[in-house]
Scaffold this motif. Structure first.
Motif, mmCIF file in Angstrom:
data_model
loop_
_atom_site.group_PDB
_atom_site.id
_atom_site.type_symbol
_atom_site.label_atom_id
_atom_site.label_comp_id
_atom_site.label_asym_id
_atom_site.label_seq_id
_atom_site.Cartn_x
_atom_site.Cartn_y
_atom_site.Cartn_z
ATOM 1 N N THR A 31 -28.594 87.567 57.602
ATOM 2 C CA THR A 31 -29.712 88.416 58.015
ATOM 3 C C THR A 31 -30.099 89.331 56.854
ATOM 4 O O THR A 31 -29.304 89.560 55.934
ATOM 5 N N ALA A 32 -31.300 89.860 56.929
ATOM 6 C CA ALA A 32 -31.780 90.768 55.884
ATOM 7 C C ALA A 32 -30.949 92.048 55.852
ATOM 8 O O ALA A 32 -30.668 92.577 54.770
ATOM 9 N N ILE A 33 -30.542 92.538 57.013
ATOM 10 C CA ILE A 33 -29.741 93.768 57.061
ATOM 11 C C ILE A 33 -28.397 93.560 56.375
ATOM 12 O O ILE A 33 -27.943 94.422 55.614
ATOM 13 N N MET A 36 -29.002 93.531 52.645
ATOM 14 C CA MET A 36 -29.291 94.872 52.139
ATOM 15 C C MET A 36 -28.023 95.726 52.109
ATOM 16 O O MET A 36 -27.785 96.446 51.128
ATOM 17 N N THR A 140 -31.343 90.771 49.956
ATOM 18 C CA THR A 140 -32.223 91.038 51.100
ATOM 19 C C THR A 140 -33.248 89.924 51.268
ATOM 20 O O THR A 140 -33.523 89.491 52.393
ATOM 21 N N GLY A 144 -33.402 87.671 54.405
ATOM 22 C CA GLY A 144 -34.644 87.685 55.172
ATOM 23 C C GLY A 144 -35.177 86.291 55.438
ATOM 24 O O GLY A 144 -35.619 85.980 56.556
ATOM 25 N N GLU A 147 -32.791 84.647 57.936
ATOM 26 C CA GLU A 147 -32.959 85.236 59.269
ATOM 27 C C GLU A 147 -34.264 84.765 59.912
ATOM 28 O O GLU A 147 -34.298 84.453 61.109
ATOM 29 N N PHE A 155 -35.157 91.744 59.843
ATOM 30 C CA PHE A 155 -34.552 93.041 60.140
ATOM 31 C C PHE A 155 -34.406 93.232 61.653
ATOM 32 O O PHE A 155 -34.653 94.305 62.186
ATOM 33 N N GLN A 156 -34.040 92.150 62.318
ATOM 34 C CA GLN A 156 -33.794 92.098 63.764
ATOM 35 C C GLN A 156 -35.041 92.384 64.602
ATOM 36 O O GLN A 156 -34.933 92.642 65.800
#
Length: 193
Positions: A31-33, A36, A140, A144, A147, A155-156
């Motif tokens: 995931t992007a989170i 990051m 990220t 991203g 994800e 970012f969910q």
């Protein structure tokens, strides 16, 4: 000084140009989170380790410089691990083993050995920030893309509706390799074009 900063963003980007730190880049970027968070953790270690190793470059004997760099880097990794465990337990549990592995990330040791110990502290800080930001945006971006195709979100935040069938391969290790290959191909084409 600006040149030292921006080289980490594109020309010497750790993820897309130098291919450093591939273990976390491929493992935790579902995931992007996650990408990051790992990038920011690595940036903190890059800056802290770069500053301290730059300050100690004339004090550390040549024969033991690498073990000394590792001890300094390990100190900052421990700080990151404890802070994430205390204040961000969800991220800490997802990143798990990859946080302590920042110690042996070739990006961290390479920047201490190749740059921080051969340059004044202000340049070491700028280089560490540039490389850290470059590493963070690289992870990220990779997270991203994975994800988006793996969950339909970024970012969910759900982007694609119920009609979307997630590409499960994108959240598996094979998805990391596929995404990395495609993005590297695009970036190489941009650089050469």
């Amino acid at each position: 000084m600006f040149k030292e900063f921006i080289k980490g963003l594109w020309e010497e980007n750790p993820v897309w140009r130098l291919l450093l730190g591939m273990c976390p880049a491929l493992a935790v970027t579902t995931t992007a989170i996650n990408g990051m968070a790992m990038g920011l953790a690595t940036t903190f270690v890059l800056i802290g380790g770069g500053v301290v190793n730059s300050l100690l470059k004339n004090i550390i004997p040549q024969k033991v410089r690498i073990p000394c760099y590792i001890v300094v880097i390990s100190t900052f990794v421990t700080i990151v691990d404890m802070v994430l465990g205390a204040y961000f337990p969800e991220i800490h549990s997802v990143l798990g083993l990859f946080i302590p592995l920042i110690v042996v990330n070739c990006l961290i040791l390479g920047r201490s050995e190749a740059f921080a110990t051969h340059n004044p502290i202000h340049l070491a800080i700028i280089d560490a920030i540039g490389m850290g930001v470059g590493f963070t945006w690289g992870l990220t971006l990779l997270g991203g893309i994975r994800e988006f195709f793996g969950f339909g979100s970024i970012f969910q935040l759900q982007i694609l509706g119920d009609w979307f069938t997630p590409w499960v391969v994108m959240i598996l290790p094979a998805g990391a390799f596929l995404t990395m290959g495609v993005v590297l191909g695009v970036f190489n084409n941009i650089s050469e074009g």
